[in-house]
Design a protein around this motif. Sequence first.
Motif, mmCIF file in Angstrom:
data_model
loop_
_atom_site.group_PDB
_atom_site.id
_atom_site.type_symbol
_atom_site.label_atom_id
_atom_site.label_comp_id
_atom_site.label_asym_id
_atom_site.label_seq_id
_atom_site.Cartn_x
_atom_site.Cartn_y
_atom_site.Cartn_z
ATOM 1 N N ASN A 59 -9.856 9.326 12.003
ATOM 2 C CA ASN A 59 -8.705 9.056 11.141
ATOM 3 C C ASN A 59 -8.999 7.932 10.157
ATOM 4 O OD1 ASN A 59 -7.130 11.049 12.324
ATOM 5 N ND2 ASN A 59 -6.295 9.675 13.874
ATOM 6 N N VAL A 60 -9.729 6.913 10.624
ATOM 7 C CA VAL A 60 -10.131 5.828 9.723
ATOM 8 C C VAL A 60 -11.015 6.385 8.608
ATOM 9 C CG1 VAL A 60 -11.497 3.711 9.540
ATOM 10 C CG2 VAL A 60 -9.933 4.013 11.455
ATOM 11 N N LEU A 61 -11.968 7.270 8.979
ATOM 12 C CA LEU A 61 -12.853 7.879 7.993
ATOM 13 C C LEU A 61 -12.074 8.717 6.985
ATOM 14 C CD1 LEU A 61 -15.695 8.627 6.952
ATOM 15 C CD2 LEU A 61 -15.724 10.479 8.636
ATOM 16 N N LYS A 62 -11.140 9.534 7.473
ATOM 17 C CA LYS A 62 -10.365 10.395 6.571
ATOM 18 C C LYS A 62 -9.501 9.568 5.628
ATOM 19 C CE LYS A 62 -10.202 14.590 9.400
ATOM 20 N NZ LYS A 62 -9.346 15.528 10.169
ATOM 21 N N ASN A 63 -8.928 8.480 6.133
ATOM 22 C CA ASN A 63 -8.129 7.609 5.266
ATOM 23 C C ASN A 63 -8.977 7.039 4.135
ATOM 24 O OD1 ASN A 63 -5.690 7.895 6.606
ATOM 25 N ND2 ASN A 63 -6.072 6.200 8.007
ATOM 26 N N GLU A 64 -10.202 6.667 4.477
ATOM 27 C CA GLU A 64 -11.096 6.126 3.459
ATOM 28 C C GLU A 64 -11.515 7.202 2.474
ATOM 29 O OE1 GLU A 64 -12.977 3.122 1.477
ATOM 30 O OE2 GLU A 64 -11.664 2.935 3.227
ATOM 31 N N LEU A 65 -11.751 8.424 2.960
ATOM 32 C CA LEU A 65 -12.156 9.521 2.087
ATOM 33 C C LEU A 65 -11.060 9.878 1.081
ATOM 34 C CD1 LEU A 65 -13.943 11.873 4.644
ATOM 35 C CD2 LEU A 65 -15.017 10.683 2.740
ATOM 36 N N ASN A 66 -9.804 9.705 1.486
ATOM 37 C CA ASN A 66 -8.690 10.019 0.594
ATOM 38 C C ASN A 66 -8.710 9.180 -0.678
ATOM 39 O OD1 ASN A 66 -7.641 11.990 2.289
ATOM 40 N ND2 ASN A 66 -6.283 10.563 3.360
ATOM 41 N N LYS A 67 -9.372 8.029 -0.612
ATOM 42 C CA LYS A 67 -9.443 7.137 -1.777
ATOM 43 C C LYS A 67 -10.644 7.448 -2.663
ATOM 44 C CE LYS A 67 -9.603 3.510 0.856
ATOM 45 N NZ LYS A 67 -9.675 2.098 1.291
ATOM 46 N N ARG A 68 -11.488 8.380 -2.221
ATOM 47 C CA ARG A 68 -12.745 8.616 -2.925
ATOM 48 C C ARG A 68 -12.846 10.098 -3.292
ATOM 49 N NH1 ARG A 68 -16.635 4.162 -0.999
ATOM 50 N NH2 ARG A 68 -15.345 2.893 0.367
ATOM 51 N N PRO A 69 -12.430 10.455 -4.508
ATOM 52 C CA PRO A 69 -12.415 11.867 -4.910
ATOM 53 C C PRO A 69 -13.799 12.507 -5.007
ATOM 54 C CG PRO A 69 -11.935 10.428 -6.776
ATOM 55 C CD PRO A 69 -11.914 9.561 -5.555
ATOM 56 N N ASN A 70 -14.845 11.701 -5.002
ATOM 57 C CA ASN A 70 -16.200 12.250 -5.113
ATOM 58 C C ASN A 70 -16.750 12.733 -3.772
ATOM 59 O OD1 ASN A 70 -16.122 9.425 -4.520
ATOM 60 N ND2 ASN A 70 -18.340 9.368 -4.678
ATOM 61 N N PHE A 71 -15.934 12.643 -2.701
ATOM 62 C CA PHE A 71 -16.372 13.101 -1.391
ATOM 63 C C PHE A 71 -15.610 14.354 -0.975
ATOM 64 C CE2 PHE A 71 -17.939 8.730 -0.910
ATOM 65 C CZ PHE A 71 -19.162 8.960 -0.285
ATOM 66 N N MET A 72 -16.310 15.255 -0.319
ATOM 67 C CA MET A 72 -15.694 16.425 0.302
ATOM 68 C C MET A 72 -16.029 16.391 1.788
ATOM 69 S SD MET A 72 -16.558 19.355 -2.534
ATOM 70 C CE MET A 72 -15.708 20.627 -1.582
ATOM 71 N N PHE A 73 -15.067 16.748 2.621
ATOM 72 C CA PHE A 73 -15.218 16.619 4.074
ATOM 73 C C PHE A 73 -15.341 17.985 4.733
ATOM 74 C CE2 PHE A 73 -13.413 16.398 8.364
ATOM 75 C CZ PHE A 73 -14.116 15.332 8.907
ATOM 76 N N GLU A 74 -16.347 18.127 5.574
ATOM 77 C CA GLU A 74 -16.512 19.326 6.405
ATOM 78 C C GLU A 74 -16.648 18.861 7.844
ATOM 79 O OE1 GLU A 74 -16.479 22.501 5.657
ATOM 80 O OE2 GLU A 74 -16.533 22.447 3.460
ATOM 81 N N PHE A 83 -24.953 14.260 6.840
ATOM 82 C CA PHE A 83 -24.172 14.035 8.056
ATOM 83 C C PHE A 83 -23.710 12.576 8.043
ATOM 84 C CE2 PHE A 83 -26.703 17.634 9.719
ATOM 85 C CZ PHE A 83 -25.691 18.386 10.316
ATOM 86 N N VAL A 84 -22.432 12.349 8.330
ATOM 87 C CA VAL A 84 -21.903 11.001 8.513
ATOM 88 C C VAL A 84 -21.222 10.994 9.876
ATOM 89 C CG1 VAL A 84 -20.314 9.236 7.692
ATOM 90 C CG2 VAL A 84 -21.582 10.626 6.047
ATOM 91 N N LEU A 85 -21.832 10.349 10.857
ATOM 92 C CA LEU A 85 -21.398 10.473 12.250
ATOM 93 C C LEU A 85 -20.686 9.217 12.738
ATOM 94 C CD1 LEU A 85 -24.627 12.142 13.695
ATOM 95 C CD2 LEU A 85 -22.575 13.264 12.818
ATOM 96 N N VAL A 86 -19.435 9.384 13.175
ATOM 97 C CA VAL A 86 -18.662 8.275 13.756
ATOM 98 C C VAL A 86 -19.060 8.133 15.220
ATOM 99 C CG1 VAL A 86 -16.745 8.777 12.205
ATOM 100 C CG2 VAL A 86 -16.714 9.702 14.524
ATOM 101 N N PRO A 87 -18.698 7.026 15.883
ATOM 102 C CA PRO A 87 -19.058 6.867 17.298
ATOM 103 C C PRO A 87 -18.446 7.964 18.167
ATOM 104 C CG PRO A 87 -18.321 4.787 16.357
ATOM 105 C CD PRO A 87 -18.012 5.835 15.353
ATOM 106 N N ASP A 88 -19.280 8.657 18.929
ATOM 107 C CA ASP A 88 -18.827 9.730 19.815
ATOM 108 C C ASP A 88 -19.876 9.918 20.901
ATOM 109 O OD1 ASP A 88 -18.470 12.407 20.954
ATOM 110 O OD2 ASP A 88 -16.971 12.695 19.395
ATOM 111 N N VAL A 89 -19.533 9.550 22.130
ATOM 112 C CA VAL A 89 -20.529 9.578 23.203
ATOM 113 C C VAL A 89 -21.023 10.992 23.478
ATOM 114 C CG1 VAL A 89 -19.706 7.474 24.294
ATOM 115 C CG2 VAL A 89 -18.689 9.648 24.957
ATOM 116 N N ILE A 90 -20.154 11.994 23.326
ATOM 117 C CA ILE A 90 -20.548 13.381 23.569
ATOM 118 C C ILE A 90 -21.552 13.843 22.514
ATOM 119 C CG2 ILE A 90 -19.730 15.763 23.667
ATOM 120 C CD1 ILE A 90 -18.942 14.137 26.087
ATOM 121 N N VAL A 91 -21.251 13.552 21.258
ATOM 122 C CA VAL A 91 -22.126 13.976 20.158
ATOM 123 C C VAL A 91 -23.459 13.251 20.216
ATOM 124 C CG1 VAL A 91 -22.408 14.005 17.648
ATOM 125 C CG2 VAL A 91 -20.212 14.631 18.673
ATOM 126 N N PHE A 92 -23.424 11.953 20.484
ATOM 127 C CA PHE A 92 -24.673 11.191 20.481
ATOM 128 C C PHE A 92 -25.561 11.518 21.676
ATOM 129 C CE2 PHE A 92 -22.574 7.840 17.638
ATOM 130 C CZ PHE A 92 -23.143 8.404 16.509
#
Length: 934
Positions: free
Chosen positions: A475-490, A514-523
């Motif tokens: 959610n923190v990442l998405k909030n930041e992305l909302n301010k940056r029109p040059n980014f697209m999220f998948e 890839f931009v990876l947030v902290p996630d013990v399962i993914v890492f």
Amino acid sequence: MDLLFGAMNLGLICTFLVVGICLTYRIYDFADITVEGSFTLGGAVTAVLILDGIHPVLATFFGALAGAVSGMLTGLIHTQFKINGLLAGIIVMTGLYSINLHVMAKSNIPLMSLTTVVSILNDMNPGIHSEVWMFMIFLPLIALFMFFFALFLKTDIGLTIRATGNNQVMVAANGVNVNAMKVLGISVSNGLVAFSGGLLAQYQGFADIGMGVGVFVFGLASVIIGEAIFRRSQIWKMVLGLFMGSLIFRLMVALALYIGLNPIDLKLVTAAFVLATIIFSQKMRTRPKLTSKKILIPAVIIFLGILGIFVAPFIKSYFVQKHNYTIAVVLFNESDILVITKDSMIKRLNELGYHDKENTKVIVKTANSDMGMLNTIIDELKVSKPDVFVTISSQATQAVYNKVKDIPVVFATVANPFILGIGKSDTEHPSHVTGVYGSFPADGMLDIVEKILEGTVRIGEIWNPGLANTVFSINVLKNELNKRPNFMFEGVTVSSSNEVLQAATLLASKIDAFVLVPDVIVFEAFSSIASTAKKRKIPIFSSDIEKLKEGSFIVYGYTYKQSGIQAAELVHRVLNGERGIPFERYKKLILGINLDVAKELGINIPESVLKKANQIVENGALKEYDMEQSSLPLTQMTKMRRVALFMFTNNSILDTTAKGIMDELQRDSFDKRTGIEITELNAQGDNTLANTLVKKIIDSQYDFIITVSTLALQAVAHNNRSIPHVFCTVTDPVEAGVVKSFQDHPHYLTGIATPQPVESTIKIMRSIFPSAKRIGIVWDTSQVNSEYCTKKARKASISYGFELIEKTVSNVNEVDTAVKSLISEKIDIMFTSGDITVISVIPSIAKLMEKYKIPYITNNPADIGAGVFGALGADYYEVGTRAAGMLKELINGKKAVDLNIENYVPERLHINIELAKKFGIVIPKSILDQASTK
């Protein structure tokens, strides 16, 4: 006491689960795996309803009803589509994972501060030990339930259910709808399981998306244990066996932990124990002469033996010399992040003089992601009466916080303790709890991505929605992305590490990085992402700094070694008698660059990024640099002074102000000449996020702060006590409660006030609209600026012969309804002044006003481009420029205390001539002469 009665209370709560599994497994010979989803569903529905104010007893029954519906679905799939029962259960269980997330809207719902069944019972406690009191209440209630359940099995419908399981052909021959009875039985089973889940959520203090994992095995083991003690020849023996099986299994788990069994081996021991029980049960069936009494006596002896083992430590404690301190460490699992935290904490404790096995006893327990085991571990540790609990992970913190009230708790490696229900701020929280936390630094990470990858960037993210920390970071990442029109999220979600490779492969064809947030399962499956990224030549920007040598191109995040170090220092303070210690944020960010990966990908790294790196990998070797002493790789530079530009939200006024600030600070390369670095931070209108960002600014020890808007000023002023601070785009700092007067202000605070020219605007309204009577205004009652402007509008309206019609709102979603209500009341003019909530939707209001031919006047000249009729207000670009000029003075050595706060309103009047013609309104020449027109 806690371990013994805590284990028995869990056994009592899970009796409903055991009975439910017995219905399907023993009566229908149907291994219904649905229970792992319905157990969580019961907890989720119960928690959500309690959160909405429903009485907890009623909420628990609604949770059971939801579980019954899920069981009905499994039964229908099994009977109507002739799908194998196990497969039908797996299908519904899998679907329930997503449904449970939708029900909860997040992966974890804290209940600690809410009224629950458990809290109601605790309020009735006459002073008995909490776990003993719960046992005294639960035991008769569960015994009563088991009595009625035994009676139910003897009723006509109960006999029919049992007969359906024993001989379907015979039952069908007697005119019974076999499929309907199966569906009914499976539905009742899952309803009981969900009821158990609802109770457990209230007992442990939270509902979690992972709380149902492994409950089928637990329930099955309890059923088999019960059968080994009592044969199923009579209903009452079967029911009593289920009751005893649930209790004994939980006691056996507690015993295994108590005697020092590694929790990693607990599943293996459980499997071996269940196998031995089955073999024993089969042997008993081959010896018909062996009476129940002969079986019961050994069972009672075993039960009493277990109790004796639990009582032994209380006797032992009188004869064995204690260590100076006992520190109990609880981990939810052994993922890299948590283990690193634990190891660095123990190392730092050793440096502080707390030597394990000498003057300090450090007990480390891991729950291996099992919620039931987590609760049992806590009860076990409470027996040892530690001086402090250290919890590592959100799940461990939440569970310990719920069960431990009289022992200090220090948490670490938690993204946000407040979403767990632990306190309201760093200083407002229970006095026995403290800890260290921090979320994914999305703003800094995206700044780095922007500097390296040009143009529109499609970023890919993989995460497990069942982890509260991860969801918060997303959610923190998405909030930041909302301010940056040059980014697209998948994004792709996963529920286990086995799904990561498939997710990475799916994303690889769509993304640039890839931009990876902290996630013990993914890492845990990071190598899968690294191999996919390498094949497709896609850079990985990872928040886990440990992955720099494992294929990441850039790592940027908090070091969990630092989390452990800070936790150890908090433990030291606790052991020295401190209480009410404020929560801390992580103090150290790491930027790492893998030059080997950069070479493979053919990416050139800007010097501005390279010179900030703490870690560099080149030719396979890792080099680390101490940024605090300016030991920088590849280049030497003086220490940068950092400026935080903090905004509460985005709108035309604030964005224009911010642009004026940035342009002025960068004019003539001032920022480069003076060695300043400007970081823009935006709370996106979220008060909680604003508080978090302010804490980050302070904890990161920025050299200067400049805030835009009253809410941004208030958020910083509430927490800052030393960093030089300039504010702007504030109507009245005195009214905002930040300063006593323009001359009497904190030594580190100064700025400019820009009061809205409300009276001048209403005077111009009278000049343009001599026959108008009613002015409409919408304002947010929670905003100081808006209240100030509305009060001025009331007074000015009376002076110039207008009636002011007001509508109040609390959020942006209510504005449209409020505006339409004003239209229905036949207003002649619409007016907006200084309200951030309303300002954010001015274009839509302007469009509506144009439709009804109602002139719309605001106090922001920039709004003329949004379609308003007219605007009188400050040129906020100039306001930003002036504020930046004051900041320059501070940077050049002046003190804030020497700069008085000043009023600065560079007025501009704009009129929309095209709209005036459309409305048939003639603008007086005296107004046109002083206005800019469109």
